[in-house]
Scaffold this active site. Sequence first.
Site, PDB file in Angstrom:
ATOM      1  N   VAL A  18     -61.977  10.379  56.102  1.00 22.47           N
ATOM      2  CA  VAL A  18     -62.032  11.521  55.196  1.00 22.47           C
ATOM      3  C   VAL A  18     -61.543  12.744  55.951  1.00 22.47           C
ATOM      4  O   VAL A  18     -61.912  12.977  57.091  1.00 22.47           O
ATOM      5  CB  VAL A  18     -63.457  11.767  54.641  1.00 22.47           C
ATOM      6  CG1 VAL A  18     -63.891  10.615  53.763  1.00 22.47           C
ATOM      7  CG2 VAL A  18     -64.458  11.981  55.758  1.00 22.47           C
ATOM      8  N   SER A  19     -60.671  13.527  55.316  1.00 23.25           N
ATOM      9  CA  SER A  19     -60.096  14.698  55.969  1.00 23.25           C
ATOM     10  C   SER A  19     -60.586  16.007  55.378  1.00 23.25           C
ATOM     11  O   SER A  19     -60.351  17.069  55.938  1.00 23.25           O
ATOM     12  CB  SER A  19     -58.564  14.648  55.884  1.00 23.25           C
ATOM     13  OG  SER A  19     -58.137  14.500  54.544  1.00 23.25           O
ATOM     14  N   THR A  20     -61.303  15.969  54.241  1.00 22.86           N
ATOM     15  CA  THR A  20     -61.812  17.185  53.621  1.00 22.86           C
ATOM     16  C   THR A  20     -63.237  16.986  53.158  1.00 22.86           C
ATOM     17  O   THR A  20     -63.739  15.862  53.079  1.00 22.86           O
ATOM     18  CB  THR A  20     -60.957  17.591  52.395  1.00 22.86           C
ATOM     19  OG1 THR A  20     -61.199  16.663  51.337  1.00 22.86           O
ATOM     20  CG2 THR A  20     -59.478  17.602  52.725  1.00 22.86           C
ATOM     21  N   GLN A  23     -64.051  14.669  50.108  1.00 26.05           N
ATOM     22  CA  GLN A  23     -64.035  13.218  50.229  1.00 26.05           C
ATOM     23  C   GLN A  23     -65.343  12.755  50.887  1.00 26.05           C
ATOM     24  O   GLN A  23     -65.827  13.373  51.823  1.00 26.05           O
ATOM     25  CB  GLN A  23     -62.833  12.764  51.064  1.00 26.05           C
ATOM     26  CG  GLN A  23     -61.496  13.172  50.452  1.00 26.05           C
ATOM     27  CD  GLN A  23     -60.339  12.921  51.400  1.00 26.05           C
ATOM     28  OE1 GLN A  23     -60.505  12.874  52.609  1.00 26.05           O
ATOM     29  NE2 GLN A  23     -59.162  12.752  50.838  1.00 26.05           N
TER      30      GLN A  23
END
Length: 219
Positions: A18-20, A23
Amino acid sequence: MTLTGGCHMSRTILYARVSTLDQVIEHQRQQAEAAGFNIDEVVADHGVSGTTTLLSERSEGRRLFDLLRHGDVLVVRWVDRLGRNYDDVTDTIRRFMKRGVVIKTVINKLTFDGATTDPMQQAVRDAMIAFMAATAQAQAEATKEAQRAGIMAARTREPSKYRGRKPSFNRQQLTLMRDMVARGEGMSAIARATGLTRQTVQRLRNDFTAAEALLERWV
């Protein structure tokens, strides 16, 4: 779990990235279980770009290489969770297949298995791997270009409003923090090394992409 050759208990491992903040790891596990996978373990990277950071350079990505053995199944929501770099994704899948690991995706229900010896099946499999990896990179590049266009438009319309509040960190601090996170360092150690508060470290760690964008606005 099932026994494979030797004494290894084969496992089904979900890798999530997950990058944000939008998410959530648990959503990816729920999607996998709803698709019929019995997940034995979840390995997850937080706040890491799949475009600029290779799987082997991510803290949990490295652990994934240590965990997976012959007979294991690696589950990902889609190949873009492994990365959005064509060379990295194709190399990673081939390395795992050579180990006897089967890679399966939740979306599209694809299976990449290195066990087949039929040349036609190998050709179809390798072509699909290449296509999916190319699609992941192309989508990342299209998104980045759209974001860049939006930024330029916002700068033109309302330059002062666009920039927002000046960041409380600089490029050197963010780079050091990213390196320490990749090495698995804790928040206290990162705060001491960078001179940032633990709250700031936590906020930046949760969304490196937003932190990068904020610095870009103040270049």
